[in-house]
Design a protein around this motif. Structure first.
Motif, PDB file in Angstrom:
ATOM      1  N   ARG A   6    -104.408  21.760  -1.085  1.00 36.96           N
ATOM      2  CA  ARG A   6    -105.390  22.567  -1.661  1.00 36.96           C
ATOM      3  C   ARG A   6    -105.619  24.103  -0.912  1.00 36.96           C
ATOM      4  NH1 ARG A   6    -110.639  19.403  -3.230  1.00 36.96           N
ATOM      5  NH2 ARG A   6    -108.867  18.313  -4.413  1.00 36.96           N
ATOM      6  N   PRO A   7    -105.497  25.161  -1.157  1.00 36.90           N
ATOM      7  CA  PRO A   7    -105.963  26.378  -0.408  1.00 36.90           C
ATOM      8  C   PRO A   7    -107.202  26.693  -0.158  1.00 36.90           C
ATOM      9  CG  PRO A   7    -105.465  27.112  -2.822  1.00 36.90           C
ATOM     10  CD  PRO A   7    -105.346  25.668  -2.531  1.00 36.90           C
ATOM     11  N   ARG A   8    -108.302  25.949  -0.659  1.00 35.65           N
ATOM     12  CA  ARG A   8    -109.685  26.280  -0.577  1.00 35.65           C
ATOM     13  C   ARG A   8    -110.461  25.204  -0.948  1.00 35.65           C
ATOM     14  NH1 ARG A   8    -111.755  30.661  -1.296  1.00 35.65           N
ATOM     15  NH2 ARG A   8    -114.080  29.983  -1.473  1.00 35.65           N
ATOM     16  N   SER A   9    -111.573  24.772  -0.650  1.00 33.32           N
ATOM     17  CA  SER A   9    -112.454  23.796  -0.860  1.00 33.32           C
ATOM     18  C   SER A   9    -114.025  24.567  -1.284  1.00 33.32           C
ATOM     19  CB  SER A   9    -112.939  22.874   0.325  1.00 33.32           C
ATOM     20  OG  SER A   9    -113.817  23.377   1.173  1.00 33.32           O
ATOM     21  N   GLU A  10    -114.681  23.827  -1.788  1.00 34.70           N
ATOM     22  CA  GLU A  10    -116.309  24.199  -2.132  1.00 34.70           C
ATOM     23  C   GLU A  10    -116.702  24.846  -0.926  1.00 34.70           C
ATOM     24  OE1 GLU A  10    -119.479  21.161  -2.474  1.00 34.70           O
ATOM     25  OE2 GLU A  10    -117.876  20.285  -3.141  1.00 34.70           O
ATOM     26  N   ARG A  11    -116.202  24.589   0.412  1.00 31.42           N
ATOM     27  CA  ARG A  11    -116.904  25.096   1.703  1.00 31.42           C
ATOM     28  C   ARG A  11    -116.128  26.292   2.194  1.00 31.42           C
ATOM     29  NH1 ARG A  11    -120.072  21.486   5.207  1.00 31.42           N
ATOM     30  NH2 ARG A  11    -120.623  19.556   3.694  1.00 31.42           N
ATOM     31  N   GLY A  12    -115.056  26.449   1.466  1.00 31.38           N
ATOM     32  CA  GLY A  12    -114.296  27.992   1.738  1.00 31.38           C
ATOM     33  C   GLY A  12    -112.703  27.755   1.850  1.00 31.38           C
ATOM     34  N   PRO A  13    -112.085  28.620   2.385  1.00 26.38           N
ATOM     35  CA  PRO A  13    -110.643  28.659   2.357  1.00 26.38           C
ATOM     36  C   PRO A  13    -110.260  27.617   3.371  1.00 26.38           C
ATOM     37  CG  PRO A  13    -111.271  30.585   3.353  1.00 26.38           C
ATOM     38  CD  PRO A  13    -112.662  30.081   2.761  1.00 26.38           C
ATOM     39  N   ILE A  14    -108.959  27.023   3.124  1.00 23.70           N
ATOM     40  CA  ILE A  14    -108.364  26.146   4.262  1.00 23.70           C
ATOM     41  C   ILE A  14    -107.095  27.033   4.413  1.00 23.70           C
ATOM     42  CG2 ILE A  14    -107.501  24.026   4.622  1.00 23.70           C
ATOM     43  CD1 ILE A  14    -108.817  23.101   2.207  1.00 23.70           C
ATOM     44  N   ARG A  15    -107.335  27.660   5.527  1.00 24.97           N
ATOM     45  CA  ARG A  15    -106.374  28.811   5.866  1.00 24.97           C
ATOM     46  C   ARG A  15    -104.858  28.150   6.305  1.00 24.97           C
ATOM     47  NH1 ARG A  15    -111.407  30.610   7.590  1.00 24.97           N
ATOM     48  NH2 ARG A  15    -112.006  32.709   6.854  1.00 24.97           N
ATOM     49  N   ALA A  16    -104.994  27.070   7.044  1.00 24.86           N
ATOM     50  CA  ALA A  16    -103.725  26.546   7.314  1.00 24.86           C
ATOM     51  C   ALA A  16    -103.043  26.146   5.835  1.00 24.86           C
ATOM     52  CB  ALA A  16    -103.799  25.015   8.022  1.00 24.86           C
ATOM     53  N   ASN A  17    -103.700  26.011   4.727  1.00 21.87           N
ATOM     54  CA  ASN A  17    -102.915  25.620   3.383  1.00 21.87           C
ATOM     55  C   ASN A  17    -102.639  26.727   2.542  1.00 21.87           C
ATOM     56  OD1 ASN A  17    -103.107  23.245   4.041  1.00 21.87           O
ATOM     57  ND2 ASN A  17    -104.686  22.561   2.635  1.00 21.87           N
ATOM     58  N   ILE A  18    -102.849  27.827   3.104  1.00 25.26           N
ATOM     59  CA  ILE A  18    -102.375  29.262   2.369  1.00 25.26           C
ATOM     60  C   ILE A  18    -101.100  29.800   2.729  1.00 25.26           C
ATOM     61  CG2 ILE A  18    -103.316  31.319   1.878  1.00 25.26           C
ATOM     62  CD1 ILE A  18    -106.089  30.615   2.410  1.00 25.26           C
ATOM     63  N   SER A  19    -100.372  30.011   1.550  1.00 27.16           N
ATOM     64  CA  SER A  19     -99.272  30.635   1.852  1.00 27.16           C
ATOM     65  C   SER A  19     -98.146  29.713   2.778  1.00 27.16           C
ATOM     66  CB  SER A  19     -99.155  31.931   2.282  1.00 27.16           C
ATOM     67  OG  SER A  19     -99.947  32.668   1.659  1.00 27.16           O
TER      68      SER A  19
END
Length: 275
Positions: A104-117
Motif C-alpha cells: 500500500r502506497p498510502r493509508s487513511e493517515r497519509g502516504p507511506i513513503r517507503a512503499n512509493i515507487s
C-alpha cells in the motif's frame, strides 16, 4: 535474447522473526484458524517504513486484537492456527499479488513513503519472504488434512475499526462468506439470538476477487466450509474483551458445527437487523 529477471533483494535479516507462527500443529479440532493481519512487525531493513510509533500501533498496520482472539480460540478448541507476523503495510497477505494495495502506497493517515515507487526486486522480496511462506503454511496444513480424510472448517479472524472515513460502523461482528455459506449463516443465526448484538452478514466487508485472497484461494477453490469473521476493534482491544469474544466464539463454533441449517430456502441478508 532472453531478458534477465531482477534478483530479489533480501529484506528479512537474522534478527527478524519468521513470517509465520503455527500454533497447535497437532490440534484435534476440525477448525483451522488463520489470521492474515495478526502482526505489526516491520523488517529491520525497512526502517519502520518511515512510520511513527502511533501509526505502527494503529489499525492501519494490523488488525487490533485479532491475534489475541485467535490464540485464545486455538487454546480453547485445541485448534491449529496460522498467524502472519508482519504488518500488512509491508505486504498485505489477504490481497492478490496483482492488487494495487498489495503493497500500500498510502493509508487513511497519509502516504507511506517507503512503499512509493519501490523497485521490482523489493516487491519480489516481500512476496517471497512474507506472503508466500504464510500461504504455503496454510496450503500444507489443508493438504495434510485432505489427504488424511479429515474434515476441515477454515476460519479467518480479522478486526475492523469502529469508524472509517468519519463514518460510524455499528456492527459488533461481521461474517463473510460468498460460497459454502451454510456454516456462516448458521453462525449468524446463533449470534443473533443475543439481541444485544448487531451482526452483519457480508458487512462491513464482503469477499471479492479483487480485494481478498485467503478465503477465495484456500476455502472456495478447495470447496471446503469456511467463514471470515470481523470483530469491532474497540471490543477486543483489551484482554477482557479478547477473552470474552474468544469464549463466545468457541462455544458458538462448536454449536454451529452440530446445528443443522434451516430447511427453508435462504435469502442473502444485507442487514444485520433482520433477525
Amino acid at each position: 535474447m532472453t531478458t534477465r529477471q531482477p534478483k530479489p533483494a533480501r529484506i528479512l535479516g537474522n534478527s527478524d522473526p519468521e513470517p509465520v507462527t503455527i500454533l497447535r500443529p497437532e490440534g484435534k479440532s476440525d477448525v483451522l484458524l488463520v489470521c492474515d493481519h495478526a502482526g505489526r512487525r516491520i523488517p529491520s531493513s525497512l526502517n519502520e517504513l518511515g512510520l511513527t510509533d502511533v501509526e505502527r500501533s494503529s489499525h492501519i498496520a494490523w488488525d487490533i486484537g485479532a491475534e489475541a482472539v485467535t490464540r485464545q480460540l486455538a487454546d480453547r478448541m485445541d485448534a491449529t492456527a496460522v498467524l502472519q507476523n508482519y504488518s500488512r503495510l509491508v505486504i498485505d497477505c489477504n490481497r492478490p499479488l496483482q492488487a494495487e494495495d498489495s503493497i500500500r502506497p498510502r493509508s487513511e493517515r497519509g502516504p507511506i513513503r517507503a512503499n512509493i515507487s519501490i523497485g521490482q526486486p523489493a516487491v519480489l522480496a516481500r512476496q517471497n519472504e512474507i506472503f508466500t511462506p504464510y500461504h504455503d503454511a496454510i496450503r500444507a496444513l489443508l493438504d495434510d488434512r485432505q489427504r488424511a480424510g479429515r474434515p476441515v472448517l477454515l476460519i479467518s479472524i480479522h478486526s475492523f475499526t469502529p469508524i472509517l472515513d468519519h463514518v460510524d460502523r455499528p456492527w459488533h461482528i461481521g461474517l463473510m462468506a460468498r460460497r459454502n455459506a451454510e456454516f456462516a449463516e448458521t453462525l449468524a443465526r446463533l449470534l443473533r439470538t443475543d439481541r444485544r448484538l448487531h451482526v452483519g452478514m457480508n458487512e462491513p466487508y464482503a469477499i471479492t476477487d479483487d480485494l481478498d485472497y485467503t478465503l477465495p484461494t484456500h476455502g472456495e477453490q478447495r470447496d471446503i466450509n469456511h467463514v471470515g469473521i470481523e470483530i469491532r476493534q474497540n471490543l477486543i482491544g483489551e484482554p477482557e474483551g479478547q477473552a470474552g469474544w474468544a469464549g463466545r466464539l468457541a462455544s458458538l463454533f462448536n454449536h454451529a458445527t452440530t446445528t443443522p441449517a434451516p430447511s427453508v430456502k435462504r435469502a442473502k441478508q444485507s442487514s444485520p437487523e433482520s433477525a
